[in-house]
Design an enzyme around this catalytic site. Structure first.
Site, mmCIF file in Angstrom:
data_model
loop_
_atom_site.group_PDB
_atom_site.id
_atom_site.type_symbol
_atom_site.label_atom_id
_atom_site.label_comp_id
_atom_site.label_asym_id
_atom_site.label_seq_id
_atom_site.Cartn_x
_atom_site.Cartn_y
_atom_site.Cartn_z
ATOM 1 C CD GLU A 1 -2.130 3.159 -5.579
ATOM 2 O OE1 GLU A 1 -3.376 3.039 -5.940
ATOM 3 O OE2 GLU A 1 -1.276 2.618 -5.273
ATOM 4 N NE ARG B 1 -4.376 -1.423 0.014
ATOM 5 C CZ ARG B 1 -4.340 -2.247 -0.720
ATOM 6 N NH1 ARG B 1 -3.516 -2.842 -1.404
ATOM 7 N NH2 ARG B 1 -5.597 -3.133 -0.681
ATOM 8 C CG HIS C 1 -2.319 -0.873 -6.910
ATOM 9 N ND1 HIS C 1 -2.745 -0.056 -5.963
ATOM 10 C CD2 HIS C 1 -2.401 -2.162 -6.452
ATOM 11 C CE1 HIS C 1 -3.102 -0.737 -4.869
ATOM 12 N NE2 HIS C 1 -2.777 -2.018 -5.258
#
Length: 325
Positions: free
Chosen positions: A267, A238, A286
């Site tokens: 993000e 994360r 991601h």
């Protein structure tokens, strides 16, 4: 007839499973996020939510959608949900553990090699027409063979990453966990160390832990300064676990050698982020679990969680009990 709403178009395996179970499935198919008001409205018209990305599900949302029989996350992570509020409101939250370990570990492995050999940067040189005269001292990376891999979070994903690195490059494995993983110690010849020792001894640090208040910004200017100047930092967990401005500074100042990120903070990453132009940095958008096999398996598990809840059975993968960890 029970109704299910999905916040993304989900893979066929999960969708077919829901439809065969007799549920009506509505999918958000627009190429942008829905507004919070839209999400609430869709959920009010359905009995279950299959959440496949998007904004956080906070207390305000949960209070308006407490009628939902389950919120099934198409992810192993659950940091985007206020679990405490969900549990207090009687909302079941589920996830998709286990099936994405190999794909995510492979992504971390890819990033490690890409950083060590400056692969992303060298590819950009070709695109810019900068593949010209070179010398024996040009474009040098670093070897991984026999180096020390430090795993922060030796769970399923971390263990696969460690196995890959040990088998391919004979890397020494050290790790830091809240609790010792004795099974992994035996199978990987891994050594349990303190966080300080992990920082000081690792040639590569690979992060595979959950984002919690305890782990948020754990990798910051102070921790980067305790790492080797030749160290590589990998985060496929994360983005909130590392402080991005501090990471940028650590790389610019030569405090650490390189970084590989499948997750960023925030993000999506802004295209003018200086990390994208650094020779010893590799960034992916991601995609840790983004293989057809893995995403289909995730959608199947997410669908099974929904089916169990709507049929009044115990859900296979609850996470409510984890909110106070």
């Amino acid at each position: 007839m029970m109704k299910v709403f999905t916040t993304r178009i989900i893979p066929e395996e999960g969708l077919s499973l829901l439809q065969r179970a007799g549920f009506t499935v509505t999918q958000w198919s627009e190429p942008h996020e829905m507004t919070p008001a839209q999400r609430v409205q869709f959920c009010k018209e359905n009995d279950a939510l299959l959440f496949a990305g998007g904004d956080k599900l906070d207390r305000a949302f949960l209070e308006q959608c407490r009628h939902l029989k389950v919120i099934s996350l198409l992810s192993v992570g659950y940091d985007n949900v206020d679990l405490k509020a969900a549990t207090e409101l009687g909302l079941q939250i589920t996830n998709t553990p286990g099936v994405l370990s190999n794909a995510t570990a492979d992504t971390a492995f890819l990033l490690m090699l890409s950083v060590a050999r400056k692969a992303f940067f060298q590819h950009k040189r070709i695109l810019k027409g900068d593949w010209g005269f070179s010398t024996p001292t040009s474009n040098l990376g670093i070897d991984i063979e026999g180096k020390t891999l430090g795993i922060w979070g030796l769970g399923n994903i971390g263990a696969v990453m460690a196995q890959r690195c040990r088998a391919a490059f004979g890397m020494k494995i050290i790790y830091c966990n809240r609790h010792r993983n004795e099974a992994a110690e035996k199978s990987l010849d891994a050594t349990f160390v303190s966080f300080e020792e992990l920082l000081q001894q690792s040639d590569v640090i690979s992060v595979h832990t959950s984002l919690t208040p305890e782990t948020k910004d754990k990798f910051n200017k102070d921790t980067f300064r305790k790492m080797k100047p030749t160290a590589i930092f990998i985060n496929a967990a994360r983005g909130g676990i590392h402080n991005e401005p501090d990471l940028i500074a650590a790389l610019q100042e030569g405090i650490i050698w390189g970084a590989g990120l499948d997750v960023t903070n925030p993000e999506p990453m802004h295209p003018d982020n200086p990390l994208l132009e650094m020779p010893t940095v590799a960034v992916l958008p991601h995609i840790g679990s983004a293989t057809s096999e893995t995403r289909n398996a995730m959608s199947r598990i997410a669908a099974e969680n929904v089916i169990a809840a709507l049929k009044g059975n115990p859900v296979p993968n609850p996470v409510n009990h984890l909110y106070n960890l």
